[in-house]
Design an enzyme around this catalytic site. Sequence first.
Site, PDB file in Angstrom:
ATOM      1  N   ARG A  95       0.838  14.501  13.225  1.00 20.29           N
ATOM      2  CA  ARG A  95       1.416  14.298  11.898  1.00 20.29           C
ATOM      3  C   ARG A  95       1.641  15.600  11.115  1.00 20.29           C
ATOM      4  NH1 ARG A  95      -1.109   8.781   9.544  1.00 20.29           N
ATOM      5  NH2 ARG A  95       0.911   8.682   8.554  1.00 20.29           N
ATOM      6  N   LYS A 130       0.832  -1.221   0.000  1.00 16.02           N
ATOM      7  CA  LYS A 130       0.000   0.000   0.000  1.00 16.02           C
ATOM      8  C   LYS A 130       0.853   1.251   0.000  1.00 16.02           C
ATOM      9  CE  LYS A 130      -1.624   1.747   3.934  1.00 16.02           C
ATOM     10  NZ  LYS A 130      -1.576   3.164   4.325  1.00 16.02           N
TER      11      LYS A 130
HETATM   12  C1  UD1 Z   1       4.417   6.540   6.636  1.00 13.00           C
HETATM   13  C2  UD1 Z   1       3.451   5.442   6.336  1.00 13.00           C
HETATM   14  C3  UD1 Z   1       2.775   4.959   7.607  1.00 13.00           C
HETATM   15  C4  UD1 Z   1       3.816   4.585   8.655  1.00 13.00           C
HETATM   16  C5  UD1 Z   1       4.819   5.695   8.855  1.00 13.00           C
HETATM   17  C6  UD1 Z   1       5.964   5.316   9.777  1.00 13.00           C
HETATM   18  C7  UD1 Z   1       2.726   5.983   4.098  1.00 13.00           C
HETATM   19  C8  UD1 Z   1       1.602   6.397   3.228  1.00 13.00           C
HETATM   20  N1  UD1 Z   1       2.452   5.934   5.399  1.00 13.00           N
HETATM   21  O1  UD1 Z   1       3.667   7.625   7.170  1.00 13.00           O
HETATM   22  O2  UD1 Z   1       1.979   3.815   7.280  1.00 13.00           O
HETATM   23  O3  UD1 Z   1       3.169   4.315   9.885  1.00 13.00           O
HETATM   24  O4  UD1 Z   1       5.390   6.085   7.587  1.00 13.00           O
HETATM   25  O5  UD1 Z   1       6.601   4.184   9.307  1.00 13.00           O
HETATM   26  O6  UD1 Z   1       3.792   5.692   3.628  1.00 13.00           O
HETATM   27  N2  UD1 Z   1       6.836  13.968  11.341  1.00 13.00           N
HETATM   28  C9  UD1 Z   1       7.088  15.286  11.691  1.00 13.00           C
HETATM   29  N3  UD1 Z   1       7.213  16.200  10.684  1.00 13.00           N
HETATM   30  C10 UD1 Z   1       7.104  15.862   9.360  1.00 13.00           C
HETATM   31  C11 UD1 Z   1       6.860  14.522   9.025  1.00 13.00           C
HETATM   32  C12 UD1 Z   1       6.732  13.595  10.052  1.00 13.00           C
HETATM   33  O7  UD1 Z   1       7.176  15.619  12.863  1.00 13.00           O
HETATM   34  O8  UD1 Z   1       7.223  16.747   8.512  1.00 13.00           O
HETATM   35  C13 UD1 Z   1       6.678  12.959  12.421  1.00 13.00           C
HETATM   36  C14 UD1 Z   1       5.278  12.354  12.447  1.00 13.00           C
HETATM   37  O9  UD1 Z   1       4.362  13.162  13.132  1.00 13.00           O
HETATM   38  C15 UD1 Z   1       5.516  11.021  13.127  1.00 13.00           C
HETATM   39  C16 UD1 Z   1       6.932  10.654  12.644  1.00 13.00           C
HETATM   40  O10 UD1 Z   1       7.521  11.861  12.165  1.00 13.00           O
HETATM   41  O11 UD1 Z   1       5.505  11.170  14.503  1.00 13.00           O
HETATM   42  C17 UD1 Z   1       6.949   9.622  11.561  1.00 13.00           C
HETATM   43  O12 UD1 Z   1       6.184  10.061  10.469  1.00 13.00           O
HETATM   44  P1  UD1 Z   1       6.540   9.682   8.963  1.00 13.00           P
HETATM   45  O13 UD1 Z   1       7.706   8.768   8.921  1.00 13.00           O
HETATM   46  O14 UD1 Z   1       6.585  10.937   8.165  1.00 13.00           O
HETATM   47  O15 UD1 Z   1       5.233   8.852   8.551  1.00 13.00           O
HETATM   48  P2  UD1 Z   1       4.339   9.074   7.258  1.00 13.00           P
HETATM   49  O16 UD1 Z   1       5.181   9.303   6.074  1.00 13.00           O
HETATM   50  O17 UD1 Z   1       3.240  10.030   7.574  1.00 13.00           O
END
Ligand code: UD1
Length: 431
Positions: A110, A11
């Site tokens: 997020r 996915k």
């Molecule tokens: C992706 C996955 C999700 C998975 C996650 C962690 C997809 C569509 N989704 O989500 O299924 O659970 O990786 O493996 O690929 N964060 C910040 N600032 C940002 C971006 C992220 O603070 O700009 C924080 C988030 O709030 C969270 C952490 O970083 O606490 C991890 O998020 P991230 O790795 O970005 O997850 P996603 O890409 O949203």
Amino acid sequence: MAGQVKISGAKNSALVIIAGALLCPQDCRIRNVPSLVDVARMGQLLSSLGVKISQHGDVLDIDASDLSTSQAPYEIVSQLRASFFTIGPLLARQGYAQVPLPGGCTIGARPVDLHVRGLQAMGADVQIEHGMVNAYVAGSSRRLKGAKIYLDYPSVGATETLMMAATLAEGETVIENAAQEPEVVDLANFCNSMGARIRGAGTTAITISGVPRLHSTDYAIIPDRVEAATFLVAGAITNSEISLAPVIPDHLTPAIAKLQEIGVQIVADAPDCLRIVPGEGLRGTDIKTLPYPGFPTDMQAQFMALLSLSEGDSVITETVFENRLRHVAELNRMGADIRVEGNIAVVRGVPLLSGAPVVASDLRASAALVLAGLAAKGKTTIQGLHHLDRGYEKLEVKLLSLGARLQRVTGAIVSPERQLGVNNPTVNSYQ
Ligand code: UD1
């Protein structure tokens, strides 16, 4: 239960690769695309940007030669966080993008600050007003500029957004402290198949040498490691021998290691096929979620269901998302003994779960409740299957083929063993 299961395409790869097709001004064929609500939403988002999409089974043909707008509609972004990923390719290709802030969701706030700061480092002017992220690139070429970017946290989404943006930038971009998830590597391979020059994906430093234009491709998505891990847990929790294929066993290393600690054997019958062989009894273990190659947050809830039936105490620490333990209360309704302090859950194994009506709070929580329901004595009714449909392709069909007793119910009671507790036409239920 017993038998073989076909694992669908990933996915999280599919979502970002479909967004990545926006980079290409020619036809893209993407294979092994799972049939999921989230994937359909990403398709709708691309259609709303003027992209032509057609689907034949698990093959998606995308023609993004003409983009009519760089403005993503709020109605779709608000339903699918991953649609924010389109900001990178849109900005890289058009020099302009307008994408609504996705907002938080049940598992955490997020934010997208890392995406935004990285795009700014590449020369984009980014303003956030009225819930909308407006990004544009000044100058006659309207091309982003390569930059050295350090991510404060190895965010999967930020790494992917910036990697896509950098493919068409002028010069070289280096993303330090990059996410190493297999889906990041899949995206890099997809982009490279279109002529991008990305090196180091799967390590903490990714280097992208910008090219002026990408070309058409035909690309197959990797198997879904989270779906595979969910079926491994299904085998462990129901004491069943189940074979899974295709899988990439390396992507499942943390899940396999924990299953072995719990007392379950995993056998590789072929390079792309794993079989779970149940053990004598299940033992508790500790789990801490971390960025890859650590234990995935997306497998935490399913393992919690398993540990609730494993002898002894287990400590589960969720470090990736701040609010991803909402399934605890529902598992406890089924007789589990789990206490939560902040981001830590202490699971005291119980010999038996008992079926109960429960509500799924998010995608992986819904899978955990299905797993708990398969092992529980009596009927379990799960509401909130819209979460499940976002990320599991035909889960009930696959489980039924293994001999599980469950039924999706939108109307009447059907199962002889487990009765339906809720009949809500707007929310599907499992029993
Ligand atoms: C992706 C996955 C999700 C998975 C996650 C962690 C997809 C569509 N989704 O989500 O299924 O659970 O990786 O493996 O690929 N964060 C910040 N600032 C940002 C971006 C992220 O603070 O700009 C924080 C988030 O709030 C969270 C952490 O970083 O606490 C991890 O998020 P991230 O790795 O970005 O997850 P996603 O890409 O949203």
